[in-house]
Scaffold this active site. Structure first.
Site, PDB file in Angstrom:
ATOM      1  N   HIS A 246     -12.310  -3.376   2.665  1.00 45.62           N
ATOM      2  CA  HIS A 246     -10.872  -3.365   2.903  1.00 45.62           C
ATOM      3  C   HIS A 246     -10.515  -3.084   4.364  1.00 45.62           C
ATOM      4  O   HIS A 246     -10.014  -3.965   5.043  1.00 45.62           O
ATOM      5  CB  HIS A 246     -10.232  -2.323   1.976  1.00 45.62           C
ATOM      6  CG  HIS A 246      -8.748  -2.366   1.927  1.00 45.62           C
ATOM      7  ND1 HIS A 246      -8.014  -2.007   0.822  1.00 45.62           N
ATOM      8  CD2 HIS A 246      -7.819  -2.710   2.872  1.00 45.62           C
ATOM      9  CE1 HIS A 246      -6.718  -2.147   1.063  1.00 45.62           C
ATOM     10  NE2 HIS A 246      -6.581  -2.560   2.310  1.00 45.62           N
TER      11      HIS A 246
ATOM     12  N   TYR B 277     -10.650  21.764  23.738  1.00 43.74           N
ATOM     13  CA  TYR B 277     -10.708  20.640  24.686  1.00 43.74           C
ATOM     14  C   TYR B 277      -9.307  20.222  25.127  1.00 43.74           C
ATOM     15  O   TYR B 277      -8.360  20.258  24.342  1.00 43.74           O
ATOM     16  CB  TYR B 277     -11.424  19.454  24.033  1.00 43.74           C
ATOM     17  CG  TYR B 277     -11.509  18.247  24.913  1.00 43.74           C
ATOM     18  CD1 TYR B 277     -12.421  18.170  25.966  1.00 43.74           C
ATOM     19  CD2 TYR B 277     -10.658  17.154  24.708  1.00 43.74           C
ATOM     20  CE1 TYR B 277     -12.508  17.061  26.778  1.00 43.74           C
ATOM     21  CE2 TYR B 277     -10.734  16.031  25.520  1.00 43.74           C
ATOM     22  CZ  TYR B 277     -11.650  15.992  26.549  1.00 43.74           C
ATOM     23  OH  TYR B 277     -11.718  14.890  27.363  1.00 43.74           O
TER      24      TYR B 277
ATOM     25  N   TYR C 183     -21.313  11.969  19.281  1.00 39.63           N
ATOM     26  CA  TYR C 183     -20.533  13.191  19.047  1.00 39.63           C
ATOM     27  C   TYR C 183     -19.060  12.920  18.749  1.00 39.63           C
ATOM     28  O   TYR C 183     -18.381  13.700  18.075  1.00 39.63           O
ATOM     29  CB  TYR C 183     -20.674  14.147  20.234  1.00 39.63           C
ATOM     30  CG  TYR C 183     -19.839  13.807  21.452  1.00 39.63           C
ATOM     31  CD1 TYR C 183     -18.528  14.285  21.576  1.00 39.63           C
ATOM     32  CD2 TYR C 183     -20.365  13.027  22.479  1.00 39.63           C
ATOM     33  CE1 TYR C 183     -17.768  13.983  22.679  1.00 39.63           C
ATOM     34  CE2 TYR C 183     -19.602  12.726  23.587  1.00 39.63           C
ATOM     35  CZ  TYR C 183     -18.306  13.195  23.690  1.00 39.63           C
ATOM     36  OH  TYR C 183     -17.550  12.893  24.790  1.00 39.63           O
TER      37      TYR C 183
ATOM     38  N   GLU D 132       0.809  -1.219   0.000  1.00 41.88           N
ATOM     39  CA  GLU D 132       0.000   0.000   0.000  1.00 41.88           C
ATOM     40  C   GLU D 132       0.844   1.272   0.000  1.00 41.88           C
ATOM     41  O   GLU D 132       0.348   2.361   0.324  1.00 41.88           O
ATOM     42  CB  GLU D 132      -0.933   0.016   1.213  1.00 41.88           C
ATOM     43  CG  GLU D 132      -1.936  -1.110   1.262  1.00 41.88           C
ATOM     44  CD  GLU D 132      -2.985  -1.058   0.169  1.00 41.88           C
ATOM     45  OE1 GLU D 132      -2.884  -0.186  -0.726  1.00 41.88           O
ATOM     46  OE2 GLU D 132      -3.895  -1.889   0.201  1.00 41.88           O
TER      47      GLU D 132
ATOM     48  N   HIS E 129      -7.078  -3.327   9.596  1.00 42.41           N
ATOM     49  CA  HIS E 129      -8.219  -4.131   9.159  1.00 42.41           C
ATOM     50  C   HIS E 129      -9.071  -4.467  10.385  1.00 42.41           C
ATOM     51  O   HIS E 129      -9.459  -5.617  10.590  1.00 42.41           O
ATOM     52  CB  HIS E 129      -7.743  -5.417   8.479  1.00 42.41           C
ATOM     53  CG  HIS E 129      -7.061  -5.193   7.164  1.00 42.41           C
ATOM     54  ND1 HIS E 129      -6.583  -6.230   6.389  1.00 42.41           N
ATOM     55  CD2 HIS E 129      -6.783  -4.072   6.476  1.00 42.41           C
ATOM     56  CE1 HIS E 129      -6.023  -5.756   5.285  1.00 42.41           C
ATOM     57  NE2 HIS E 129      -6.130  -4.436   5.324  1.00 42.41           N
TER      58      HIS E 129
ATOM     59  N   HIS F  63      -2.891   2.200   8.837  1.00 41.20           N
ATOM     60  CA  HIS F  63      -3.920   1.474   8.087  1.00 41.20           C
ATOM     61  C   HIS F  63      -4.164   0.141   8.775  1.00 41.20           C
ATOM     62  O   HIS F  63      -3.232  -0.632   8.992  1.00 41.20           O
ATOM     63  CB  HIS F  63      -3.460   1.250   6.652  1.00 41.20           C
ATOM     64  CG  HIS F  63      -4.320   0.308   5.864  1.00 41.20           C
ATOM     65  ND1 HIS F  63      -5.701   0.387   5.851  1.00 41.20           N
ATOM     66  CD2 HIS F  63      -4.006  -0.748   5.063  1.00 41.20           C
ATOM     67  CE1 HIS F  63      -6.192  -0.575   5.071  1.00 41.20           C
ATOM     68  NE2 HIS F  63      -5.170  -1.273   4.598  1.00 41.20           N
TER      69      HIS F  63
END
Length: 221
Positions: free
Chosen positions: A165, A218, A123, A83, A104, A102
């Site tokens: 994916h 925050y 939220y 990737e 899965h 990334h």
């Protein structure tokens, strides 16, 4: 400089192992990268393809130059993650992004396999930077098409699902990208349970905008 490069590569390994330890990834799936400069070359360090994370050492982490050209000094490296094109395209489009994770992860990927986004049912969806966590269209893994689709999906937000994916999360650091990927999986789990209780009741665009404004102030400023 050499020590800094090694530190970055070791941090990539630590992050990759953390994905599995957190339960948001399994085995050798997923990948991790961090933006870097080696000499005059701008690019990123990324996990190699086909090597278990627990077996990785710093020398296994691969440098990919953003110019897309082969460079002799990196010719004998390991083969980069399948990737790497997706990571490169995101970095080219988002100068503010310093790291990509990334995964899965189970619930988020289940939603992605149904081409479902994660809407404003809670939220905390706003943590990814928008009113929803969108699901990008399907494209073959490792393809230029997927790279372009992913970069487009992350044009304004910091996380998305990839159809059939997995999950893509970005941030200003590896720690931030990993935390966001973990949060996306938690939200996906909650959303899956919410759907089982009936039609999800969503927050309005105005309400989500209030949340995003509150997020700016925050925590420890």
């Amino acid at each position: 400089m050499v020590h800094q490069e090694k530190d970055l590569r070791e941090l990539v390994i630590k992050t990759a192992r953390s994905m599995n330890a957190l339960g948001i990834n399994v085995n050798k799936s997923g990948n991790v990268s961090v933006r870097a400069r080696v000499g005059e070359l701008e690019g990123f360090w990324i996990t190699p393809t086909g090597i278990a994370y627990e077996d990785l050492v710093a020398q296994d982490i691969v440098f990919v130059a953003l110019d897309g050209l082969p460079h002799e000094e990196f010719a004998k490296q390991r083969k980069a993650s399948s990737e790497w094109l997706m990571h490169a395209e995101v970095y080219r489009h988002r100068q503010d992004v310093s790291a990509i994770v990334h995964t899965h992860s189970v619930y988020a990927t289940a939603l992605a396999c149904q081409d479902l986004c994660i809407p404003a049912f809670h939220y905390m969806v706003a943590v990814a930077g928008g009113n929803s966590i969108k699901c990008a269209p399907y494209a073959l893994f490792g393809s230029e098409e997927l790279a372009k689709i992913a970069a487009e999906a992350l044009e304004k937000e910091n996380a998305c699902l990839l159809s059939h994916h997995g999950v893509l999360a970005v941030g200003g650091s590896l720690s931030a990208a990993l935390k966001l990927a973990h949060e996306v999986e938690n939200l996906a789990h909650m959303y899956t349970l919410t759907r089982q209780l009936g039609e999800p009741k969503l927050l309005s665009e105005a309400q989500m905008q209030e949340v995003m404004e509150r997020f700016k102030k925050y925590g420890q400023q």
